[in-house]
Design a protein around this motif. Structure first.
Motif, PDB file in Angstrom:
ATOM      1  N   ILE A   1       0.841  -1.200   0.000  1.00 12.61           N
ATOM      2  CA  ILE A   1       0.000   0.000   0.000  1.00 12.61           C
ATOM      3  C   ILE A   1       0.880   1.256   0.000  1.00 12.61           C
ATOM      4  N   ASP A   2       1.959   1.224   0.791  1.00 12.01           N
ATOM      5  CA  ASP A   2       2.910   2.347   0.836  1.00 12.01           C
ATOM      6  C   ASP A   2       3.514   2.620  -0.539  1.00 12.01           C
ATOM      7  N   VAL A   3       3.981   1.552  -1.158  1.00 13.06           N
ATOM      8  CA  VAL A   3       4.647   1.693  -2.451  1.00 13.06           C
ATOM      9  C   VAL A   3       3.660   2.174  -3.509  1.00 13.06           C
ATOM     10  N   ALA A   4       2.444   1.607  -3.475  1.00 13.87           N
ATOM     11  CA  ALA A   4       1.413   2.019  -4.428  1.00 13.87           C
ATOM     12  C   ALA A   4       1.149   3.515  -4.289  1.00 13.87           C
ATOM     13  N   ASP A   5       1.114   3.948  -3.057  1.00 14.18           N
ATOM     14  CA  ASP A   5       0.890   5.364  -2.783  1.00 14.18           C
ATOM     15  C   ASP A   5       2.018   6.217  -3.357  1.00 14.18           C
TER      16      ASP A   5
END
Lengths: 1003, 97
Positions: free
Chosen positions: A468-472
């Motif tokens: 989720i962090d990376v997608a963000d």
């Protein structure tokens, strides 16, 4: 063929329908596809697989991954093999020949194990302290030590394997395909971003394959396999198994080494190096189990508790028949359970902790496994594990337990390597008693057990969080639903209280019960660490280098933290104060062949050939490289030696006529209003005064006043110049010109063009050379005898089918009447041929670089690289008069520095041996007196030398301190580098020894 | 291996480029510069930690000259521009002031 006694009938991720036979020290054994070398050896009951590095103690398989300290094998036989292969990592293939290392004469009986008896005197620093004196004996010591030390042997030949390199890019690189890596990968894969998922093991899944985990209604192994298939079916995901991310470099560049051995087709390489530039990197690198330190903790039969589970669950191999588990944390309770459930008798679980959770005790109770709380143990000595002795704290009772397998767990160390290599920080987590990742420096983040998380569900959750962090960060939209349900493992429900403890067992560090190894690979014991500390090696970096703790092929993956915790305790300081050694790439050893890739032999660099190359070959040319160019050194005729050929060629130029290919010279053209100004600024000579149709030769300098190159400038037209520079300096000079025109003086109207490839050229030299060239000039009214020395004319030459446009410059590098003739490259080969035809009767002789060198040395002409070696000013070359006093040029300021004008500088002079029989050689040192020795004695060196057929003796140019003021002095030349120590008496003479007034050149 | 974004060619690996020199070593005025200033420019430079103006050559690419602002400790690159555009920015350094 033996039976796999320790293989279970069911389970594991091995294919029982695909049996492989392999050999270990000549003995034929059986394994299955899916096995590692280690699991196959264990299945066959091969407990001892190596001898240790220093004491030559028998060692067994210790781990199930790349951290393996002991089981390093030689794979392959004959001329080509791979040493130090980690048995726990290399996949088994049909017909593999494995050999154990580090012993003589055999694994079972190793003479060198006498070292173990000598260990009281072979303490830390033994070699450094002992073999130092007397100093001249070192070569003797070295010969012996080299023979008995070292890890493995290097193969004698390169073998036929191919190694390739790939450059790649992706949005997200995920390192580690365990629970966290897989959770992140599947979540991100659904966004369509390009993903690379790499794992060093042979199969995606990490510890999910090695534990009896449950995810919803699937086992961990099933879940991992399903995700693997799902990911593999997606076009945006690249899965790389057997691939180690070994280095994290600047700007998110990660280097991977992929081993294709077991699965490859015949046309595939053995290994592939990937350089991956990723927009984001997720490091799900996991953690490595630590050993416990106790007496005889290195015996075959002792292994990490996790490894015992791994061999059981992934490979269906029981590592022993009667086991004891020794731990300071909860994870090893799973080993007791798994072993028991697989039919291994578990004699006891020994826990160093006082308080143990009920979840853990329940595991044992269910299986009737005795528990020793608050207890330590030592292993009995011998060549393999037979029993352990358990002591409960505060009690004198010793319990002896027979066992052939001891599973140890000292806790789990996060694998920080890549995070640290990327520049990320780490911090010490006092609760977990390990270093965990701090802040990242590059575009990366960490997920899973590398953060100190150990519960399966936590690692999975953390993988999702990372996704989720990376997608963000990348602006991707991602589903946040968990792609699994209620994950669990036995004994994984409570984190348990962890007891920081590394060394256990009674008797302290100096126990006589047996060696307590901290670093198994380097045979570093607890006693060694104590001694190093006592001798004031109190920094971790010093401890590493003094004791070799953490060195070797495993770089202390299992031992570092234990070692530095011990040091912290000795220093009576907290662990973070003591710090860690630096994590440097590679994570695991990388073969040199992989780093070289295809850049070997003739693929190392491109080879440049001139357009006249075929002509040279036809005449028997011997070639040599100058930079990338292949140039003829000389043309050897039948029955002729190289020396005779060079002599014949040089004499031909002096007496009649010679022809040399000079196409390799760097060639530039400049056009524009400000050409004259540009040349004035670049060259030390005044060039704005150069008339159309004339050429001028002289040096150009660097900013620091040193000669950069020496070349010729010809003014073709009013604002059109032709420049030639040394072959070896072409790229450098081009860059220099481009820099000046583009960056320093963008206001100058000068257009620069590199035409090295466009023009081929020959030097036609010798008293009769003009008669060879003249008949080829189409316009007979165009007489070459009108062309003055340093004059230029363009002309049309009579080609075979058509006329050839040519640029003719009357310039000489040989000291004879000579012309340089340049024609378009397409006509170069033809020019070479028609000149040789034309000159046939007059004895026109092709000459190579060696003859050219002799001729210019006789004449005292300098060569860039030899005389002008980058530390030499125009003054040092005797070119003061060339340096313009009326203008500025590059290097002008620097030439005024006092140091460049002081006495004692090296100056170019000629050398003449007092005896004509003595040979002078390039690179020889010059000394003032025949007895002078040592570096300070040098007063210069021979920069160029050759044998002159004209004088029938050696001729040389040299750089001699204050040389021009010492003409007539006798000094001595010593060719020590070639082993010729005899001083040769030489006289310092003028640089030019042939045709002093230049009458022949100007004739 | 570092990565530089060439204004003409886009992001490319360091192996295509060559670091040539610090921007402060390029003379401001060829005709009138004093020798004292020139020698300081050439030989005496501060090597402080921080962002430096550097000249790079895209030698195995478009052969363009780039002015790169790069941190000499972290290798962070905050700016890459073609040299010609707007002339050269020279870092103010004690040696050349």
């Amino acid at each position: 063929m033996s039976v796999q006694r320790y293989r279970m009938d069911e389970g594991g991720l091995i294919d029982r329908d695909k049996p492989f036979s392999f050999s270990f020290n000549g003995k034929i054994l059986l394994g299955y596809e899916g096995d590692t070398l280690a699991s196959a050896l264990l299945a066959n009951g091969q407990r001892t697989v190596a001898r240790s590095f220093k004491y030559h103690r028998p060692r067994g398989i210790y781990s199930s991954g790349s951290e393996e300290p002991n089981a390093l094998l030689q794979v392959g036989l004959g001329e080509s093999w791979e040493p130090n292969a980690r048995a726990s990592q290399v996949l088994l293939e049909e017909g593999m020949a494995l050999t154990s290392q580090n012993h003589w004469p055999s694994l079972r009986f190793d003479m060198l194990s006498v070292n173990s008896l000598l260990s009281p005197i072979m303490s830390t620093g033994f070699y450094n302290k002992t073999f130092k004196w007397p100093r001249r004996f070192w070569p003797v010591y070295e010969a012996v030590l080299r023979n008995v030390s070292g890890l493995g042997r290097v193969a004698k030949s390169a073998g036929s394997d191919r190694y390739e390199q790939v450059q790649s890019h992706c949005d997200i690189l995920i390192v580690g395909a365990g629970p966290a890596g897989l959770a992140a990968a599947i979540t991100l894969a659904r966004t369509g971003a390009s993903i690379m998922l790499v794992d060093e093991a042979g199969r995606i899944g990490g510890w999910l394959l090695r534990e009896r985990a449950t995810l919803g209604d699937e086992s961990g192994q099933q879940w991992a396999a399903r995700l693997r298939n799902d990911l593999a079916s997606r076009g945006n995901v690249r899965l790389l198994e057997q691939t180690t991310a070994f280095g994290y470099y600047d700007h998110n560049l990660v280097a991977l080494s992929e081993r294709l051995c077991s699965k490859r087709q015949t046309d595939q390489p053995a290994e592939r190096l990937w350089r991956v530039r990723a927009r984001q990197v997720i490091l799900a690198t996991g953690s490595i189990e630590r050993p416990l330190v106790f007496a005889n903790n290195d015996l075959p039969g002792i292994m990490l508790a996790g490894a015992a589970r791994a061999y059981l669950n992934q490979f269906a191999v029981r590592s022993g028949e009667r086991a004891v588990v020794y731990t300071n944390n909860d994870s090893a309770y799973r080993s007791a359970a798994d072993l028991y459930d697989a039919g291994v008798r578990v004699a006891a679980l020994v826990d160093t902790r006082k308080t143990i959770t009920t979840a853990c005790t329940e595991i044992l109770k269910k299986r009737n496994i005795p528990l020793f709380e608050n207890a330590t143990l030592t292993a009995s000595s011998g060549s393999r594990l037979r029993s352990v002795e358990v002591v409960c704290q505060g009690s004198a009772d010793r319990t002896k337990l027979d066992c052939d397998l001891l599973c140890v767990s000292g806790g789990w160390t996060p694998t920080l390597h890549l995070h640290a290599q990327s520049g990320g920080t780490s911090r010490f987590d006092a609760d977990l008693d390990v270093f965990v990742p701090g802040t990242a420096k590059q575009r990366s983040l960490v997920a899973g057990s590398v953060r100190g998380l150990h519960r399966l569900s936590d690692c999975l959750d953390d993988g999702l969080r990372a996704a989720i962090d990376v997608a963000d960060r990348l602006g991707l939209s991602v589903e946040t639903a968990k792609p699994w349900s209620d994950a669990s493992m036995d004994g994984d429900d409570s984190p348990g209280e962890y007891q920081p403890q590394t060394r256990t067992g009674s008797g302290g560090f100096r126990s006589n019960k047996g060696k307590q190894f901290v670093d198994l690979q380097n045979d570093v014991t607890a006693k060694d660490v104590v001694q190093a500390h006592r001798e004031n090696y109190v920094s971790v970096e010093h401890l590493k280098r003094y004791t070799t703790l953490g060195m070797g092929t495993d770089q202390g993956k299992t031992s570092n933290l234990n070692g530095l915790k011990m040091l912290a305790r000795l220093r009576d300081e907290p662990v973070p104060q003591v710090g860690t050694t630096t994590f440097r790439p590679p994570y695991t050893p990388v073969t040199l062949a992989l780093l070289a890739g295809r850049s070997c032999d003739r693929y190392l660099a491109p080879t440049r050939k001139t357009v006249m190359h075929a002509g040279h070959e036809a005449m028997g040319a011997k070639f040599d490289f100058n930079g990338l160019w292949l140039r003829p050194q000389c043309y050897v005729r039948a029955g002729e030696s190289v020396d005779t050929a060079i002599r014949r060629e040089a004499l031909a130029v002096r007496e009649r006529a010679g022809l040399a290919d000079i196409s390799t010279l760097g060639k530039f053209e400049i056009q524009g209003r400000d050409c004259a100004e540009f040349l004035d600024r670049v060259y030390v000579k005044n060039l704005s005064g150069l008339a159309v149709g004339r050429a001028r030769q002289g040096p150009m300098l660097r900013d620091d006043g040193m000669v950069l190159d020496d070349g010729t400038v010809t003014r073709l037209e009013e604002s059109h110049y032709f420049i030639t520079v040394s072959t070896g300096h072409t790229e450098h000079v081009l860059q220099h010109f481009e820099f000046l025109l583009d960056v320093a003086w963008p206001d100058l109207d000068v257009n620069l063009l590199s035409v090295t490839e466009q023009w081929a050229g020959v030097a036609l030299a010798g008293p009769e050379s003009r008669e060879v060239l003249q008949p080829l000039v189409c316009d007979s009214s165009h007489s070459l005898s009108d062309l003055p020395y340093m004059g230029y004319t363009n002309a049309e030459l009579r080609g075979r089918d058509s006329v050839i446009p040519a640029r003719i410059i009357r310039i000489s590098y040989s000291g004879e009447l000579a012309h340089e003739v340049y024609v378009p490259s397409r006509a170069g080969a033809e020019l070479w041929e028609i000149l040789l035809e034309q000159g046939g009767q007059s004895g026109l002789t092709p000459y190579g670089m060696d003859a050219m060198d002799v001729l210019r040395i006789e004449k005292g002409f300098i060569a860039v690289g030899a005389e002008a070696d980058g530390r030499i000013t125009p003054g040092d070359l005797g070119f003061e008069r060339m340096v313009s006093k009326t203008k500025r040029f590059v290097g002008w300021h620097a030439l005024k520095r006092p140091a460049l004008n002081e006495q004692g500088r090296l100056q170019v002079v000629g050398l003449r041996p007092l005896s004509d029989r003595d040979r002078l050689r390039e690179g020889s040192e010059l000394i003032a007196n025949p007895g002078d020795r040592g570096h300070d004695a040098s007063i210069g060196h021979v920069s160029s030398a050759g044998y002159s057929p004209t004088f029938d003796r050696s001729v040389a140019l040299a750089l001699v301190r204050d040389g021009r003021h010492r003409l007539g002095e006798t000094i001595y030349s010593v060719d020590a580098a070639r082993g010729k120590e005899r001083p040769v008496a030489v006289e310092i003479v003028a640089t030019c020894s042939y045709d002093l007034n230049g009458e022949r050149m100007r004739a | 291996m570092q990565q530089l974004t060439c204004p003409w060619c886009g992001p490319r690996a360091q192996t295509e480029f060559e670091y040539l020199r610090a921007a402060s070593t390029v003379e401001a005025d060829f005709e009138s510069e004093s020798t004292e200033v020139a020698l300081k420019r050439i030989f005496l430079r501060d090597d402080d930690i921080g962002f430096h103006h550097e000249i790079w050559h895209h030698v195995l690419g478009c052969r363009g000259w780039l002015q790169v602002e790069r941190h000499n400790l972290t290798h962070e690159i905050c700016r890459v521009e073609a040299c010609r555009r707007g002339g050269l920015e020279r870092q103010e350094e004690t040696g050349t002031s």
